[in-house]
Design a protein around this motif. Structure first.
Motif, PDB file in Angstrom:
ATOM      1  N   GLY A   1      10.683 -10.773   8.342  1.00 46.30           N
ATOM      2  CA  GLY A   1      11.108 -10.031   7.163  1.00 46.30           C
ATOM      3  C   GLY A   1      10.173  -8.903   6.793  1.00 46.30           C
ATOM      4  O   GLY A   1      10.446  -8.138   5.868  1.00 46.30           O
ATOM      5  N   ASN A   2       9.060  -8.786   7.506  1.00 50.03           N
ATOM      6  CA  ASN A   2       8.090  -7.722   7.249  1.00 50.03           C
ATOM      7  C   ASN A   2       8.067  -6.739   8.417  1.00 50.03           C
ATOM      8  O   ASN A   2       8.010  -7.149   9.577  1.00 50.03           O
ATOM      9  N   GLU A   3       8.103  -5.456   8.103  1.00 49.77           N
ATOM     10  CA  GLU A   3       8.050  -4.420   9.134  1.00 49.77           C
ATOM     11  C   GLU A   3       6.618  -3.899   9.281  1.00 49.77           C
ATOM     12  O   GLU A   3       5.884  -4.307  10.185  1.00 49.77           O
ATOM     13  N   ASN A   4       6.199  -3.016   8.391  1.00 50.47           N
ATOM     14  CA  ASN A   4       4.809  -2.562   8.352  1.00 50.47           C
ATOM     15  C   ASN A   4       4.337  -2.620   6.905  1.00 50.47           C
ATOM     16  O   ASN A   4       4.044  -1.608   6.269  1.00 50.47           O
ATOM     17  N   ASN A   5       4.241  -3.842   6.406  1.00 45.41           N
ATOM     18  CA  ASN A   5       4.055  -4.080   4.977  1.00 45.41           C
ATOM     19  C   ASN A   5       2.581  -4.160   4.584  1.00 45.41           C
ATOM     20  O   ASN A   5       2.126  -5.145   3.995  1.00 45.41           O
ATOM     21  N   LEU A   6       1.856  -3.120   4.915  1.00 39.85           N
ATOM     22  CA  LEU A   6       0.447  -3.020   4.534  1.00 39.85           C
ATOM     23  C   LEU A   6       0.330  -2.816   3.032  1.00 39.85           C
ATOM     24  O   LEU A   6       0.923  -1.891   2.472  1.00 39.85           O
ATOM     25  N   ARG A   7      -0.428  -3.681   2.360  1.00 44.29           N
ATOM     26  CA  ARG A   7      -0.591  -3.604   0.910  1.00 44.29           C
ATOM     27  C   ARG A   7      -2.028  -3.935   0.523  1.00 44.29           C
ATOM     28  O   ARG A   7      -2.700  -4.707   1.200  1.00 44.29           O
ATOM     29  N   ILE A   8      -2.470  -3.373  -0.605  1.00 45.82           N
ATOM     30  CA  ILE A   8      -3.808  -3.678  -1.111  1.00 45.82           C
ATOM     31  C   ILE A   8      -3.793  -3.734  -2.625  1.00 45.82           C
ATOM     32  O   ILE A   8      -3.086  -2.973  -3.287  1.00 45.82           O
ATOM     33  N   ARG A   9      -4.571  -4.663  -3.171  1.00 48.91           N
ATOM     34  CA  ARG A   9      -4.808  -4.765  -4.600  1.00 48.91           C
ATOM     35  C   ARG A   9      -6.312  -4.884  -4.813  1.00 48.91           C
ATOM     36  O   ARG A   9      -6.978  -5.663  -4.120  1.00 48.91           O
ATOM     37  N   VAL A  10      -6.824  -4.124  -5.758  1.00 52.73           N
ATOM     38  CA  VAL A  10      -8.251  -4.131  -6.057  1.00 52.73           C
ATOM     39  C   VAL A  10      -8.419  -4.327  -7.563  1.00 52.73           C
ATOM     40  O   VAL A  10      -7.779  -3.635  -8.359  1.00 52.73           O
ATOM     41  N   TYR A  11      -9.274  -5.273  -7.946  1.00 56.64           N
ATOM     42  CA  TYR A  11      -9.474  -5.591  -9.357  1.00 56.64           C
ATOM     43  C   TYR A  11     -10.947  -5.507  -9.722  1.00 56.64           C
ATOM     44  O   TYR A  11     -11.805  -6.048  -9.008  1.00 56.64           O
ATOM     45  N   GLY A  12     -11.222  -4.803 -10.822  1.00 62.93           N
ATOM     46  CA  GLY A  12     -12.582  -4.674 -11.311  1.00 62.93           C
ATOM     47  C   GLY A  12     -12.705  -5.157 -12.738  1.00 62.93           C
ATOM     48  O   GLY A  12     -11.781  -5.750 -13.297  1.00 62.93           O
ATOM     49  N   THR A  13     -13.836  -4.871 -13.357  1.00 60.65           N
ATOM     50  CA  THR A  13     -14.076  -5.313 -14.727  1.00 60.65           C
ATOM     51  C   THR A  13     -13.303  -4.492 -15.751  1.00 60.65           C
ATOM     52  O   THR A  13     -13.124  -4.915 -16.886  1.00 60.65           O
ATOM     53  N   LYS A  14     -12.826  -3.305 -15.362  1.00 63.64           N
ATOM     54  CA  LYS A  14     -12.093  -2.437 -16.286  1.00 63.64           C
ATOM     55  C   LYS A  14     -10.605  -2.317 -15.972  1.00 63.64           C
ATOM     56  O   LYS A  14      -9.854  -1.756 -16.775  1.00 63.64           O
ATOM     57  N   GLY A  15     -10.181  -2.783 -14.806  1.00 65.77           N
ATOM     58  CA  GLY A  15      -8.775  -2.627 -14.453  1.00 65.77           C
ATOM     59  C   GLY A  15      -8.504  -2.917 -13.001  1.00 65.77           C
ATOM     60  O   GLY A  15      -9.408  -3.319 -12.240  1.00 65.77           O
ATOM     61  N   GLY A  16      -7.261  -2.709 -12.594  1.00 65.77           N
ATOM     62  CA  GLY A  16      -6.868  -2.961 -11.218  1.00 65.77           C
ATOM     63  C   GLY A  16      -5.915  -1.895 -10.701  1.00 65.77           C
ATOM     64  O   GLY A  16      -5.306  -1.143 -11.476  1.00 65.77           O
ATOM     65  N   ILE A  17      -5.778  -1.824  -9.380  1.00 66.33           N
ATOM     66  CA  ILE A  17      -4.842  -0.902  -8.736  1.00 66.33           C
ATOM     67  C   ILE A  17      -4.105  -1.641  -7.632  1.00 66.33           C
ATOM     68  O   ILE A  17      -4.617  -2.619  -7.077  1.00 66.33           O
ATOM     69  N   ALA A  18      -2.903  -1.176  -7.330  1.00 64.41           N
ATOM     70  CA  ALA A  18      -2.115  -1.768  -6.255  1.00 64.41           C
ATOM     71  C   ALA A  18      -1.368  -0.659  -5.528  1.00 64.41           C
ATOM     72  O   ALA A  18      -0.818   0.252  -6.151  1.00 64.41           O
ATOM     73  N   TRP A  19      -1.325  -0.761  -4.177  1.00 65.71           N
ATOM     74  CA  TRP A  19      -0.669   0.260  -3.351  1.00 65.71           C
ATOM     75  C   TRP A  19       0.016  -0.408  -2.181  1.00 65.71           C
ATOM     76  O   TRP A  19      -0.503  -1.371  -1.595  1.00 65.71           O
ATOM     77  N   SER A  20       1.194   0.110  -1.812  1.00 65.21           N
ATOM     78  CA  SER A  20       1.960  -0.410  -0.692  1.00 65.21           C
ATOM     79  C   SER A  20       2.299   0.717   0.270  1.00 65.21           C
ATOM     80  O   SER A  20       2.836   1.751  -0.143  1.00 65.21           O
ATOM     81  N   GLN A  21       2.044   0.502   1.562  1.00 71.11           N
ATOM     82  CA  GLN A  21       2.283   1.525   2.571  1.00 71.11           C
ATOM     83  C   GLN A  21       3.764   1.827   2.741  1.00 71.11           C
ATOM     84  O   GLN A  21       4.129   2.956   3.076  1.00 71.11           O
TER      85      GLN A  21
END
Length: 398
Positions: A185-205
């Motif tokens: 069910g996954n093709e090229n599903n590269l993803r990243i999530r980064v969390y710090g003390t002030k916030g977080g980010i998320a990105w999907s290829q």
């Protein structure tokens, strides 16, 4: 000759990186090499020494660093907008090897699952390196320790097809990396999530033009490529208005444009443009593979189907018992590669298969490499891809 090759792109199977790269460096030709750099740390160190001695540009390819929202994420982390980083979650699942495709004669599956051509790592070397590199590129954190389980699920396969890794970073952050080529069910599903003390980010290829941002105590919002909130780091590598799809091919163009800028600076005796992303760890990804695979080979030389391998590696001399002590120091500390001058090496992006390498390399059944055009590199304009040819497309560059 005056109109001779100025740069070469090496996109051969992994076992055919080191030899051609060394030959071109000795001939005074800049090198752009696919990842992983080599099939062994020894070869990687030899390339490092040759690149430093030559004074040439040597670019190791990781294409996802060329995406605008990846540059945006990196800039936000660097600026401290997330605070001190605590947690890094990165994954790259695919499903194309959920069945023994290599047994059908499919060329890509054939060499990527062959340890003689791919090296010690299967899934970990093919896509795990991308996940590791993405986390490294965005966060800038150094890994101190890791605990990895490499598994081969498909009967008869010689290399791993699923990888799960726990990461401990030098600043105290914790990370997790999952790479799989049997995740249906996954093709090229590269993803990243980064969390710090002030916030977080998320990105999907697979939806690359959007970066999700979650400030602490505030609603989550989305930054779009070339849209409101997108910074100059992302804008520099964006080509078209927001709302239009942009990603994979343009990422290649962005990376090769940066190679061209670096070569022009080297030719003119100028400093490397500060906007061009510089590499600090020449053989980190190669070391990362050996950090996971070599201890398992020491502990168990026999490969079993559906095997699970668990081991730990630490820079601490006390280690984790006999398995850790069996390693050579260079293999244990391979996550601490020395810094390299920015003018010598770049962290750059993968170019897919292009027309055949001449001679007996054709027997590998894989498209290899071709020299990048001197005029294209000299122009500094974007380089791109079209129908398996390097092309120059003014304006679009894709």
């Amino acid at each position: 000759r005056a109109d001779g090759i100025e740069a070469v792109s090496i996109v051969t199977p992994n076992h055919m990186h080191a030899g051609p790269a060394l030959a071109f460096l000795k001939a005074g030709i800049h090198v752009i090499c696919d990842k992983p750099l080599t099939t062994s740390l020894k070869e990687a160190k030899a390339l490092q020494a040759a690149a430093k001695k030559s004074g040439l540009i040597f670019a190791v390819t990781h294409n996802y660093t060329g995406y605008p929202m990846v540059r945006q994420a990196r800039a936000m982390v660097k600026a401290g907008e997330l605070g001190e980083i605590r947690v890094v979650q990165v994954e790259y699942p695919q499903d194309w090897l959920a069945e023994p495709l290599e047994k059908t004669g499919q060329k890509q599956a054939d060499w990527r699952t062959d340890p003689k051509r791919s090296g010690a790592g299967g899934c970990i070397g093919d896509i795990g390196t991308h996940a590791y590199n993405l986390a490294d590129f965005i966060t800038g954190l150094s890994v101190d320790e890791l605990s990895a389980e490499l598994t081969t699920f498909v009967k008869g396969r010689k290399l791993d097809d699923n990888t799960q890794i726990l990461l401990r970073y030098a600043n105290g952050a914790r990370g997790s990396l999952w790479a799989s080529q049997v995740a249906i069910g996954n093709e090229n599903n590269l993803r990243i999530r980064v969390y710090g003390t002030k916030g977080g980010i998320a990105w999907s290829q697979e939806n690359p033009n959007y970066l999700q941002v979650s400030p602490i105590g505030k609603p989550t919002y989305t930054i779009t490529r070339s849209g409101a909130g997108s910074g100059p780091e992302a804008g520099r590598v964006s080509r078209i208005p927001p709302g239009h799809p942009e990603g994979y091919l343009e990422g290649f163009a962005n990376v090769y444009t940066e190679v061209a800028r670096a070569i022009k600076a080297k030719r003119a005796g100028k400093k490397l443009d500060k906007d061009v992303e510089a590499i600090k760890d020449f053989y980190g990804a190669r070391g990362y593979i050996e950090a996971e695979v070599i201890p398992e080979r020491v502990a168990n030389s026999q490969h079993r189907q559906a095997r699970s391998r668990d081991h730990r590696i630490s820079k601490d001399a006390s280690g984790y018992g006999a398995e850790r002590q069996a390693l050579q120091p260079s293999q244990v500390r391979l996550l601490d590669a020395p810094a390299i001058t920015a003018g010598e090496l770049l962290r750059l992006s993968l170019l897919p298969s292009i027309p055949d390498w001449p001679g007996d390399m054709k027997e590998e059944g894989h498209r290899h490499s071709m020299p990048a055009c001197h005029d294209h590199l000299a122009s500094g304009r974007p380089l791109g891809r079209h129908q398996d040819q390097l092309v120059e497309e003014p304006g679009a560059g894709c």
